[in-house]
Motif scaffolding. Structure first.
Motif, mmCIF file in Angstrom:
data_model
loop_
_atom_site.group_PDB
_atom_site.id
_atom_site.type_symbol
_atom_site.label_atom_id
_atom_site.label_comp_id
_atom_site.label_asym_id
_atom_site.label_seq_id
_atom_site.Cartn_x
_atom_site.Cartn_y
_atom_site.Cartn_z
ATOM 1 N N LEU A 135 0.981 -1.102 -0.095
ATOM 2 C CA LEU A 135 0.101 -0.083 0.047
ATOM 3 C C LEU A 135 0.951 1.252 0.144
ATOM 4 O O LEU A 135 0.435 2.207 -0.762
ATOM 5 C CB LEU A 135 -0.951 -0.059 1.132
ATOM 6 C CG LEU A 135 -1.784 1.385 1.647
ATOM 7 C CD1 LEU A 135 -2.639 1.617 0.032
ATOM 8 C CD2 LEU A 135 -2.748 1.294 2.493
ATOM 9 N N ILE A 136 1.848 1.366 0.661
ATOM 10 C CA ILE A 136 2.881 2.380 0.818
ATOM 11 C C ILE A 136 3.451 2.732 -0.506
ATOM 12 O O ILE A 136 3.513 3.645 -1.011
ATOM 13 C CB ILE A 136 3.845 2.045 2.024
ATOM 14 C CG1 ILE A 136 3.114 2.185 3.428
ATOM 15 C CG2 ILE A 136 5.224 3.356 1.896
ATOM 16 C CD1 ILE A 136 4.125 1.728 4.435
ATOM 17 N N LEU A 137 3.879 1.671 -1.217
ATOM 18 C CA LEU A 137 4.606 1.517 -2.450
ATOM 19 C C LEU A 137 3.603 2.154 -3.567
ATOM 20 O O LEU A 137 4.016 2.858 -4.202
ATOM 21 C CB LEU A 137 5.122 0.393 -2.875
ATOM 22 C CG LEU A 137 5.959 -0.062 -3.910
ATOM 23 C CD1 LEU A 137 7.342 1.075 -3.609
ATOM 24 C CD2 LEU A 137 6.399 -1.379 -4.020
ATOM 25 N N GLY A 138 2.657 1.631 -3.406
ATOM 26 C CA GLY A 138 1.197 2.092 -4.273
ATOM 27 C C GLY A 138 1.038 3.529 -4.132
ATOM 28 O O GLY A 138 0.661 4.364 -5.094
ATOM 29 N N MET A 139 1.003 4.065 -3.032
ATOM 30 C CA MET A 139 0.717 5.241 -2.683
ATOM 31 C C MET A 139 1.801 6.205 -3.289
ATOM 32 O O MET A 139 1.799 7.454 -3.903
ATOM 33 C CB MET A 139 0.745 5.767 -1.365
ATOM 34 C CG MET A 139 -0.813 5.095 -0.583
ATOM 35 S SD MET A 139 -2.189 5.785 -1.722
ATOM 36 C CE MET A 139 -2.305 7.458 -1.202
ATOM 37 N N LEU A 144 -4.310 -0.121 -6.324
ATOM 38 C CA LEU A 144 -4.054 -0.612 -7.729
ATOM 39 C C LEU A 144 -4.873 -0.275 -8.753
ATOM 40 O O LEU A 144 -4.439 -0.076 -10.049
ATOM 41 C CB LEU A 144 -4.121 -2.230 -7.501
ATOM 42 C CG LEU A 144 -2.640 -2.868 -6.565
ATOM 43 C CD1 LEU A 144 -3.160 -4.228 -6.202
ATOM 44 C CD2 LEU A 144 -1.535 -2.815 -7.543
ATOM 45 N N TRP A 145 -6.005 0.002 -8.541
ATOM 46 C CA TRP A 145 -6.804 0.298 -9.451
ATOM 47 C C TRP A 145 -6.715 1.711 -10.165
ATOM 48 O O TRP A 145 -6.542 1.844 -11.241
ATOM 49 C CB TRP A 145 -8.509 0.452 -9.038
ATOM 50 C CG TRP A 145 -9.398 0.865 -9.973
ATOM 51 C CD1 TRP A 145 -9.498 0.547 -11.294
ATOM 52 C CD2 TRP A 145 -10.442 1.685 -9.999
ATOM 53 N NE1 TRP A 145 -10.735 1.068 -11.935
ATOM 54 C CE2 TRP A 145 -11.269 1.882 -11.077
ATOM 55 C CE3 TRP A 145 -10.990 2.539 -8.654
ATOM 56 C CZ2 TRP A 145 -12.296 2.864 -11.007
ATOM 57 C CZ3 TRP A 145 -12.097 3.257 -8.875
ATOM 58 C CH2 TRP A 145 -12.670 3.662 -10.141
ATOM 59 N N TYR A 146 -6.502 2.606 -9.044
ATOM 60 C CA TYR A 146 -6.119 4.098 -9.364
ATOM 61 C C TYR A 146 -4.705 4.075 -10.313
ATOM 62 O O TYR A 146 -4.358 4.674 -11.200
ATOM 63 C CB TYR A 146 -5.916 4.890 -8.293
ATOM 64 C CG TYR A 146 -7.128 5.269 -7.592
ATOM 65 C CD1 TYR A 146 -8.301 5.020 -8.188
ATOM 66 C CD2 TYR A 146 -6.953 5.421 -6.301
ATOM 67 C CE1 TYR A 146 -9.314 5.287 -7.457
ATOM 68 C CE2 TYR A 146 -8.138 6.275 -5.382
ATOM 69 C CZ TYR A 146 -9.301 5.933 -6.011
ATOM 70 O OH TYR A 146 -10.576 6.303 -5.322
ATOM 71 N N GLN A 147 -3.538 3.339 -9.861
ATOM 72 C CA GLN A 147 -2.340 3.042 -10.546
ATOM 73 C C GLN A 147 -2.515 2.485 -12.025
ATOM 74 O O GLN A 147 -1.984 2.953 -12.759
ATOM 75 C CB GLN A 147 -1.293 2.008 -9.776
ATOM 76 C CG GLN A 147 -0.830 2.620 -8.633
ATOM 77 C CD GLN A 147 0.079 1.572 -7.675
ATOM 78 O OE1 GLN A 147 1.136 1.275 -8.331
ATOM 79 N NE2 GLN A 147 -0.522 0.988 -6.815
ATOM 80 N N GLU A 148 -3.411 1.517 -12.280
ATOM 81 C CA GLU A 148 -3.863 0.903 -13.449
ATOM 82 C C GLU A 148 -4.584 2.188 -14.369
ATOM 83 O O GLU A 148 -3.769 2.270 -15.596
ATOM 84 C CB GLU A 148 -4.679 -0.156 -13.361
ATOM 85 C CG GLU A 148 -3.895 -1.294 -12.764
ATOM 86 C CD GLU A 148 -4.948 -2.654 -12.262
ATOM 87 O OE1 GLU A 148 -4.346 -3.495 -11.895
ATOM 88 O OE2 GLU A 148 -6.166 -2.144 -12.288
#
Length: 198
Positions: free
Chosen positions: A55-59, A161-165
């Motif tokens: 989660l931290i990495l995703g943010m 993840l959805w936002y990153q995609e």
């Protein structure tokens, strides 16, 4: 649970994206940030750092992707303006550029409950509160995240993840259909990316 934006019953999606990916990958201004964003996305998606670390990495990935979309692609603000924004506002600007509301997907009831308990905040503020709870672990932040139901962190990880995609697809100029990990119930279920519709 969907593992990515790509739906294996629609192989043409990769063909539609390939030329754009190659162009952006060869672009000297985009090459390094794109490679880094993809690296972070892959590690986030595989939970190589555990759920909280992912989660931290995703943010972190979303902040980088926000700059690429909001500043570089859309030109709606300068680097300096974007950099000065608080984390939740940066994410709100990214979602606005993606034509996505900062609502909670229907399946993410645990994250929605967390947001209601923490000032009735939107999805952007909820994700930042969780990230801050794990990264800036003073007593106030620790109280927010320690003892949380695992499902809340899981929901937040999936939402990031959805936002990153979406952000990656937007950076690549993709305007076709994809598999939405927050709504897809079966293999083969796809929908247009949000910015392709008025």
């Amino acid at each position: 649970m969907r593992l990515s934006w790509f739906d294996e019953h629609h192989g043409e999606i990769l063909e539609e994206l390939f030329d754009s990916f190659c162009r952006n990958y060869k672009n000297p201004k985009l090459h390094q940030p794109l490679v880094l964003a993809l690296h972070w996305y892959r590690h986030c998606n595989t939970q190589s750092s555990g759920l909280e670390g992912s989660l931290i990495l995703g943010m972190a990935g979303l902040e980088l992707l926000g700059g690429l979309v909001v500043v570089d692609k859309n030109g709606s603000m300068t680097d300096k303006q974007y950099d000065r924004l608080p984390g939740a506002k940066k994410l709100q600007e990214l979602l606005s550029a993606l034509n996505v509301q900062a609502d909670f997907p229907q399946r993410y009831d645990s994250l929605n409950q967390f947001a209601q308990r923490n000032g009735n905040c939107d999805a952007c503020r909820a994700l930042v509160k969780l990230r801050n709870g794990f990264v800036h672990a003073d007593k106030k932040n620790r109280a927010i995240v320690f003892g949380l139901p695992r499902k809340t962190t899981f929901n937040a990880w999936q939402l990031s993840l959805w936002y990153q995609e979406l952000a990656l697809l937007r950076v690549l100029g993709y305007r076709e259909s994809y598999s939405n990990r927050t709504t897809a119930s079966w293999v083969g279920q796809i929908e247009p990316v949000p910015w392709s519709t008025p």
